[in-house]
Design a protein around this motif. Structure first.
Motif, PDB file in Angstrom:
ATOM      1  N   ILE A 179       0.847  -1.198   0.000  1.00 16.77           N
ATOM      2  CA  ILE A 179       0.000   0.000   0.000  1.00 16.77           C
ATOM      3  C   ILE A 179       0.880   1.244   0.000  1.00 16.77           C
ATOM      4  O   ILE A 179       1.845   1.333   0.764  1.00 16.77           O
ATOM      5  N   GLY A 180       0.526   2.224  -0.806  1.00 18.09           N
ATOM      6  CA  GLY A 180       1.315   3.444  -0.911  1.00 18.09           C
ATOM      7  C   GLY A 180       1.013   4.453   0.175  1.00 18.09           C
ATOM      8  O   GLY A 180       0.111   4.280   0.995  1.00 18.09           O
ATOM      9  N   PRO A 181       1.762   5.561   0.206  1.00 21.63           N
ATOM     10  CA  PRO A 181       1.569   6.634   1.192  1.00 21.63           C
ATOM     11  C   PRO A 181       0.474   7.599   0.750  1.00 21.63           C
ATOM     12  O   PRO A 181      -0.178   7.388  -0.278  1.00 21.63           O
ATOM     13  N   GLU A 182       0.292   8.675   1.525  1.00 25.88           N
ATOM     14  CA  GLU A 182      -0.736   9.667   1.185  1.00 25.88           C
ATOM     15  C   GLU A 182      -0.542  10.232  -0.218  1.00 25.88           C
ATOM     16  O   GLU A 182      -1.511  10.462  -0.934  1.00 25.88           O
ATOM     17  N   GLY A 183       0.703  10.434  -0.628  1.00 32.31           N
ATOM     18  CA  GLY A 183       0.968  11.008  -1.943  1.00 32.31           C
ATOM     19  C   GLY A 183       0.978  10.001  -3.069  1.00 32.31           C
ATOM     20  O   GLY A 183       1.216  10.364  -4.224  1.00 32.31           O
ATOM     21  N   GLY A 184       0.724   8.737  -2.761  1.00 35.43           N
ATOM     22  CA  GLY A 184       0.719   7.702  -3.790  1.00 35.43           C
ATOM     23  C   GLY A 184       2.115   7.262  -4.177  1.00 35.43           C
ATOM     24  O   GLY A 184       3.127   7.742  -3.656  1.00 35.43           O
ATOM     25  N   PHE A 185       2.185   6.330  -5.114  1.00 33.78           N
ATOM     26  CA  PHE A 185       3.463   5.855  -5.621  1.00 33.78           C
ATOM     27  C   PHE A 185       3.959   6.752  -6.757  1.00 33.78           C
ATOM     28  O   PHE A 185       3.172   7.226  -7.577  1.00 33.78           O
TER      29      PHE A 185
END
Length: 238
Positions: free
Chosen positions: A189-195
């Motif tokens: 799963i990515g972070p708040e800002g995405g991958f």
């Protein structure tokens, strides 16, 4: 019934379990439990013990063992590799991943992570949150929390499934995956800002399948929990 963890290699002998440190303080000074009170005790390896307090002192609490059982097989292992997100959101994911039966939790460092430099200092806090969640949900074997690792250093289950929910994936819904073959699963799963696009390209290159969690853009913590539930259901663990 109250629940506590103990170290079976150091705190158990001759039908008694000796609780010291913060757990003893909690039993004695916060809960004010007395001799004759009962609790469930977990050794973190599968043993579930019912014990009765025999003695309370300034530094320790002694339980007499009344009964002992062993936890059943938890099912096919699931690893959640979560890119580090903001403090309370990460806490929430760890707590709920514990409740939902995730076997291993890997904090991952990606380009758009928040406060990635402090991730290594949070391990002790994450362990406490995980153990409290184990007590609440009666989980006898704790979730393993690994040290933060870079995406490029992430190890994968041999012969298992590696899955990456991604907001730009439209052709592969989660429901199309076949996860009921008894093989371990890793969900990234990515972070708040995405991958970053380069991270997506790398993940696909090393064998990750990008999948969709639906038509809406989910927050990182929502995506993690949705993916865990879907994976556990698909694996037959629920």
């Amino acid at each position: 019934m109250r629940r506590f963890f103990y170290d079976s290699s150091m705190q158990e002998s001759a039908g008694q379990i000796l609780i010291t440190g913060p757990e003893a303080h909690h039993i004695r000074n916060v809960l004010r439990m007395q001799p004759g009170d009962c609790a469930e005790l977990f050794d973190g390896k599968g043993a579930i013990i019912t014990g009765e307090i025999g003695r309370v002192s300034a530094k320790e609490v002694v339980f007499e063992v009344l009964s002992r059982t062993d936890a059943a097989d938890a099912g096919v292992p699931l690893t959640l590799a979560q890119a580090v997100i903001k403090g309370k959101k990460m806490d929430l994911v760890i707590q709920k991943a514990t409740e939902l039966g995730v076997d291993t939790f890997v904090p991952v460092l990606t380009r758009y992570c928040e406060n990635s430099g402090r991730a290594g200092k949070q391990l002790e806090r994450w362990q406490r949150i995980m153990l409290e969640a184990c007590k609440q949900c009666r989980r006898p074997i704790p979730m393993q929390i690994c040290a933060p690792t870079k995406l490029q250093d992430l190890s994968f289950p041999e012969g298992g499934h590696t899955i990456m929910p991604w907001e730009n994936e439209t052709g592969m819904p989660f429901s199309a995956l076949e996860l009921d073959d008894g093989q371990p699963v890793l969900v990234l799963i990515g972070p708040e800002g995405g991958f970053h696009p380069s991270e997506v390209a790398y993940a696909e290159e090393v064998g990750f399948r990008t999948i969709s969690l639906g038509p809406r853009i989910l927050r990182a913590e929502t995506a993690a929990l949705a993916a865990v539930v879907l994976a556990q259901q698909g694996m037959g663990n629920l």
